[in-house]
Structure formats: structure tokens, C-alpha cells
Design a protein around this motif. Structure first.
Motif, short mmCIF file in Angstrom:
data_model
loop_
_atom_site.label_atom_id
_atom_site.label_comp_id
_atom_site.label_asym_id
_atom_site.label_seq_id
_atom_site.Cartn_x
_atom_site.Cartn_y
_atom_site.Cartn_z
N UNK A 1 0.71 -1.09 0.02
CA UNK A 1 0.03 0.01 -0.10
C UNK A 1 0.86 1.24 0.02
N UNK A 2 1.74 1.28 0.84
CA UNK A 2 2.62 2.68 0.91
C UNK A 2 3.35 2.79 -0.35
N UNK A 3 3.88 1.82 -0.83
CA UNK A 3 4.55 2.02 -2.15
C UNK A 3 3.92 2.40 -3.29
N UNK A 4 2.68 1.87 -3.32
CA UNK A 4 1.66 2.25 -4.38
C UNK A 4 1.35 3.74 -4.23
N UNK A 5 1.38 4.20 -3.22
CA UNK A 5 0.80 5.53 -3.06
C UNK A 5 1.94 6.48 -3.92
N UNK A 6 3.03 6.07 -3.98
CA UNK A 6 3.94 7.02 -4.92
C UNK A 6 4.24 6.69 -6.13
N UNK A 7 3.14 5.69 -6.78
CA UNK A 7 2.95 5.39 -8.08
C UNK A 7 2.57 6.68 -9.14
N UNK A 8 3.02 6.49 -10.11
CA UNK A 8 2.79 7.62 -11.16
C UNK A 8 1.79 7.34 -12.32
N UNK A 9 1.03 6.39 -11.85
CA UNK A 9 -0.03 5.68 -12.96
C UNK A 9 -1.57 6.62 -12.61
N UNK A 10 -2.03 7.19 -13.60
CA UNK A 10 -3.19 7.96 -13.40
C UNK A 10 -4.53 7.26 -13.67
N UNK A 11 -4.39 6.31 -14.58
CA UNK A 11 -5.58 5.44 -15.03
C UNK A 11 -5.09 4.23 -15.32
N UNK A 12 -6.01 3.02 -15.39
CA UNK A 12 -5.69 1.75 -15.64
C UNK A 12 -6.86 1.12 -15.98
N UNK A 13 -6.93 0.34 -16.94
CA UNK A 13 -8.26 -0.59 -17.54
C UNK A 13 -7.71 -1.81 -18.06
N UNK A 14 -8.64 -2.86 -18.09
CA UNK A 14 -8.61 -4.12 -18.43
C UNK A 14 -9.11 -3.76 -19.98
N UNK A 15 -8.62 -4.45 -20.98
CA UNK A 15 -9.07 -4.19 -22.45
C UNK A 15 -9.56 -5.52 -22.98
N UNK A 16 -8.80 -6.48 -22.39
CA UNK A 16 -8.64 -7.99 -23.05
C UNK A 16 -8.58 -8.84 -21.82
N UNK A 17 -9.33 -10.06 -21.90
CA UNK A 17 -8.90 -11.06 -20.64
C UNK A 17 -9.47 -12.40 -21.09
N UNK A 18 -8.70 -13.45 -20.71
CA UNK A 18 -9.00 -14.86 -21.45
C UNK A 18 -8.66 -15.48 -20.23
N UNK A 19 -9.54 -16.49 -19.88
CA UNK A 19 -9.18 -17.67 -18.78
C UNK A 19 -8.55 -18.82 -19.62
N UNK A 20 -7.34 -19.26 -19.42
CA UNK A 20 -6.54 -20.37 -20.12
C UNK A 20 -6.91 -21.89 -19.76
N UNK A 21 -6.47 -22.08 -18.27
CA UNK A 21 -7.00 -23.24 -17.86
C UNK A 21 -6.73 -23.11 -16.39
N UNK A 22 -7.41 -24.27 -15.73
CA UNK A 22 -7.42 -24.36 -14.06
C UNK A 22 -6.68 -25.84 -14.02
N UNK A 23 -5.60 -25.78 -13.38
CA UNK A 23 -4.94 -26.92 -13.01
C UNK A 23 -5.07 -27.29 -11.53
N UNK A 24 -5.75 -28.62 -11.19
CA UNK A 24 -5.97 -29.22 -10.35
C UNK A 24 -4.81 -29.52 -9.51
N UNK A 25 -4.61 -29.16 -8.19
CA UNK A 25 -3.63 -29.40 -7.21
C UNK A 25 -4.33 -30.54 -6.20
N UNK A 26 -4.40 -30.23 -5.05
CA UNK A 26 -4.96 -30.95 -3.70
C UNK A 26 -5.70 -30.37 -3.05
N UNK A 27 -6.45 -30.97 -2.24
CA UNK A 27 -7.23 -30.22 -1.15
C UNK A 27 -8.09 -29.10 -1.64
N UNK A 28 -8.70 -29.27 -3.00
CA UNK A 28 -9.39 -28.03 -3.35
C UNK A 28 -8.85 -27.06 -3.85
N UNK A 29 -7.58 -27.11 -4.11
CA UNK A 29 -6.77 -26.01 -4.63
C UNK A 29 -6.49 -26.11 -5.99
N UNK A 30 -6.58 -24.96 -6.94
CA UNK A 30 -6.45 -24.98 -8.31
C UNK A 30 -5.38 -23.94 -8.75
#
Length: 389
Positions: free
Chosen positions: A319-348
Motif C-alpha cells: 500500500x505505501x509504495x503504491x501511493x508513490x506510483x505515477x499511474x493516473x489510470x488503468x483499465x483491462x481491455x482484454x481477458x482470457x481464462x486459459x485453464x485451471x490445473x487441479x492440485x490437492x485439497x480443493x486447490x487449483x
């Protein structure tokens, strides 16, 4: 009267002379026939006394049947627990159809024995040893007349020094026909060869890590591992079958990665993971960019993460470090879910890709394509993120 006696004496003389001639002729014929028999016997013994005669006779039998007692002994001694005797015999006979030859071995033979290398297709498959046969007797019965007289008065005529050769022993070695069957599968898989399941004694390596799980083994040592089976006594073609933990037959591609062993999430679980990952990715990337109020961005992220998780701890620390960031705006223009790899105990391990456009003072607009690997826990009702890599 005297004339008549002279005629009788002359006639008797002629008869006697004729008888003598006949007897002499019969004797000559008998002697000739006897010695002709002896000469034929000599010729036969001479032929048999040549070592190659015994070798050729042996090879003729082997190449006719592709089998003999020596081959049978060698095959019987070969471990072939996954194949029947009949299968091994058929395979060996097929290999020997190309022909067996013999080559004299130097430095091995002795005065009364000779050893030959047996070869097939240019490769040694065994050897044979021939020896002189002291028990051999020719066709002529030397106990019958006139041979006892000949042996008594002319013994040298019967001592020809010709001794035939016979097979003493032969050995075969078909170990070069062995093939090894080696396969690496998950530890809970089973492997059968010709219908026989391989036991633990055929496992030559265990605890083999999945390449796709490598980064998680320190965190999750209970992740599945693989084992390597090796069977060295396969002769010719064998049938290898692999079954998974549920008993389903699977095809293992040695050139493919470990993804082929993964059972991916069922549709319901996959839906929960997808529902989580899109808003998580958007809010996480916006928070990470430092655009806007970082505390607000963190609060927007919290509904998608496990409280007190690694994600939250790292976000709080940033949090403290991000307060010094010089980014004024951000947006996500594209998104893709690639895959989910099963691990153990309900973890993916969920993999996504997104395109983020940010505007930074001094740099202007920047477009980045970002891939995230997110460790997600799913309890069957809800999924939330705990670690981001």
C-alpha cells in the motif's frame, strides 16, 4: 587199353585244371569283392573323418527345423514370465529362418575336438563342439574271415587312422533377443504386460515429480508423483496396457507432458473458478498498477481473496509504495481464462491472460499483456484466491 587210359587221364586232367581255374577265379572274385567292400568302407570312413561332415549334418538339422535340443535348453532357461513357451519358440524359430552358419573358433579347439561359432544374421548365437568318435565301427565285420587273418599277418592294412567326428555339445544364447519395456506413469496407475500386472518389484524409480507441479511441491508435498516401470524380459512384441486409478485404459504418449495425466475440473467447479477469476484479475491488476486510491482498490479486491492469505498480506505491504506510483489510470481491455490445473485439497492453479492499458506520467499510455498464475481454493460452494505468482 593204354590209349583209353591215356584219354581218361587227359580228361581228368582237364577237369581238374578247370576246377582249379574255377576255384582260383572264385577266390580272386571273393578277395576282390571283399576288398571292394573294404575300400567302400574306407571311403565312407574317410568322408566321415572330415570335421565339416559333422558340422554340415548339424547345420542341416538346425536349418530344417529351426530347432534342436540345444535351442530348446536355451529357450527353457530364458526368463519370460509374461510370455508362453510357445510364443518364445515361435519367435526364436522365426529369427532362425534366415539361416544358421558355423565358423571355426581359433584358439579354442584341441587335438581331438573342434569348436565352431554358430551365427545368424552375422551375430553369434551360440557354439558347438565336435569330437572324434572312438566307438565308431565301420560296416565291415572284422571278426569274420578273412579279416582275422589279415589283422594277424598284415595288421597295417586295417589301421587307417580314420576316426569320424560327432557332436559333443552345443550351447545357445538368445539374450540379445530381449527388449526392455520402460514406462513412466502416475503412481496410482497400473501397468500390465500381456495381461499380467507389474508389481512393485518392477518399479525402478519412484517419487518422480510432475513437471507442471514443480513450483508447488515445497508448498504441497502431498501432490501426486510418478513412478517408472521397467521390464527387461520382453522377447519380441509384447502388449503393454496402462490403466488409471479408476481402471480406465489410457494411452500414454512418451513425448507429451504431464498434462495428459491431469483430470481437469468438472463443469460446476470450472464455472466457479471462471466466475472468480475475471473480476479478481481486473481488480488485482488495477490495484497493482497504483491507479487511483490504493486503499479503495484493495477493498474492491478483498471479496475475491481469502482473508489473511498471501495475496492480502502482500497487498497490505504494498500500500505505501503504491501511493508513490505515477499511474493516473488503468483499465483491462482484454481477458482470457486459459485453464485451471487441479492440485490437492480443493486447490487449483488458475492461469489467465489479460491486456492492461495504463497511463503513467512521463511515459504516457502503456499497453501490457500479462499472464497470471493464481492459486485458488474452492470449497465446493465458493472459490477465492490465496496466492498470485
Amino acid at each position: 587199353m593204354a590209349a583209353m587210359n591215356r584219354r581218361k587221364k587227359g580228361l581228368l586232367g582237364k577237369i581238374l585244371y578247370t576246377l582249379i581255374l574255377a576255384a582260383y577265379g572264385a577266390l580272386i572274385a571273393f578277395v576282390g569283392l571283399t576288398w571292394l567292400t573294404r575300400v567302400n568302407d574306407y571311403a565312407e570312413q574317410y568322408e566321415l573323418s572330415r570335421p565339416i561332415k559333422a558340422v554340415d549334418a548339424y547345420l542341416e538339422e538346425v536349418n530344417r527345423d529351426q530347432w534342436n535340443d540345444g535351442i530348446a535348453r536355451a529357450v527353457a532357461a530364458m526368463p519370460h514370465e509374461m510370455q508362453s513357451d510357445e510364443e518364445i519358440r515361435a519367435f526364436v524359430q522365426d529369427k532362425l529362418k534366415s539361416g544358421v552358419t558355423a565358423v571355426r573358433k581359433g584358439g579354442v579347439s584341441e587335438a581331438d575336438s573342434m569348436t565352431y561359432s554358430l551365427r545368424c544374421n552375422g551375430r553369434e548365437i551360440g557354439d558347438m563342439t565336435i569330437v572324434e568318435d572312438p566307438t565308431y565301427r565301420g560296416k565291415v565285420d572284422e571278426s569274420k574271415m578273412p579279416w582275422p587273418l589279415v589283422r594277424r599277418f598284415l595288421p597295417g592294412l586295417l589301421e587307417w587312422g580314420l576316426t569320424p567326428w560327432k557332436l559333443s555339445e552345443d550351447h545357445y544364447d538368445f539374450t540379445n533377443l530381449y527388449n526392455s519395456v520402460e514406462i513412466t506413469v502416475p503412481a496410482d496407475y497400473s501397468v500390465t504386460i500381456n495381461g499380467t500386472t507389474l508389481g512393485g518389484e518392477y518399479i525402478v524409480e519412484d517419487g518422480i515429480r510432475y513437471d507442471i507441479y514443480e513450483k508447488y511441491y515445497d508448498l504441497l508435498p502431498e501432490l501426486p508423483t510418478k513412478v517408472k516401470y521397467r521390464y527387461d524380459n520382453a522377447i519380441g512384441e509384447v502388449t503393454c496396457e496402462v490403466r488409471d486409478a479408476e481402471g480406465n485404459v489410457v494411452q500414454v504418449d512418451e513425448n507429451a507432458g504431464d498434462f495428459q495425466f491431469i483430470k481437469f475440473p468438472d463443469p460446476e467447479t470450472l464455472t466457479r473458478l471462471r466466475v472468480l477469476m475475471e473480476p479478481f484479475t481486473q481488480n488485482y491488476l488495477i490495484f497493482r498498477s497504483g491507479a487511483g486510491d490504493s486503499l479503495t482498490a484493495l477493498n474492491n479486491l478483498k471479496p475475491y481473496i481469502v482473508p489473511g492469505s498471501d495475496v492480502e498480506r502482500r497487498a497490505q505491504a504494498a500500500l505505501d509504495g503504491l501511493g508513490w506510483a505515477h499511474t493516473s489510470s488503468a483499465k483491462i481491455t482484454d481477458y482470457a481464462f486459459l485453464y485451471a490445473l487441479p492440485l490437492v485439497n480443493g486447490l487449483y492453479d488458475c492461469h489467465v491472460r489479460a491486456t492492461a492499458e495504463t497511463y503513467t506520467y512521463g511515459k504516457g499510455e502503456v499497453t501490457d499483456e500479462i499472464e497470471l498464475s493464481v492459486l485458488v481454493v474452492d470449497d465446493g460452494y465458493e472459490a477465492k484466491a490465496i496466492v498470485v505468482n
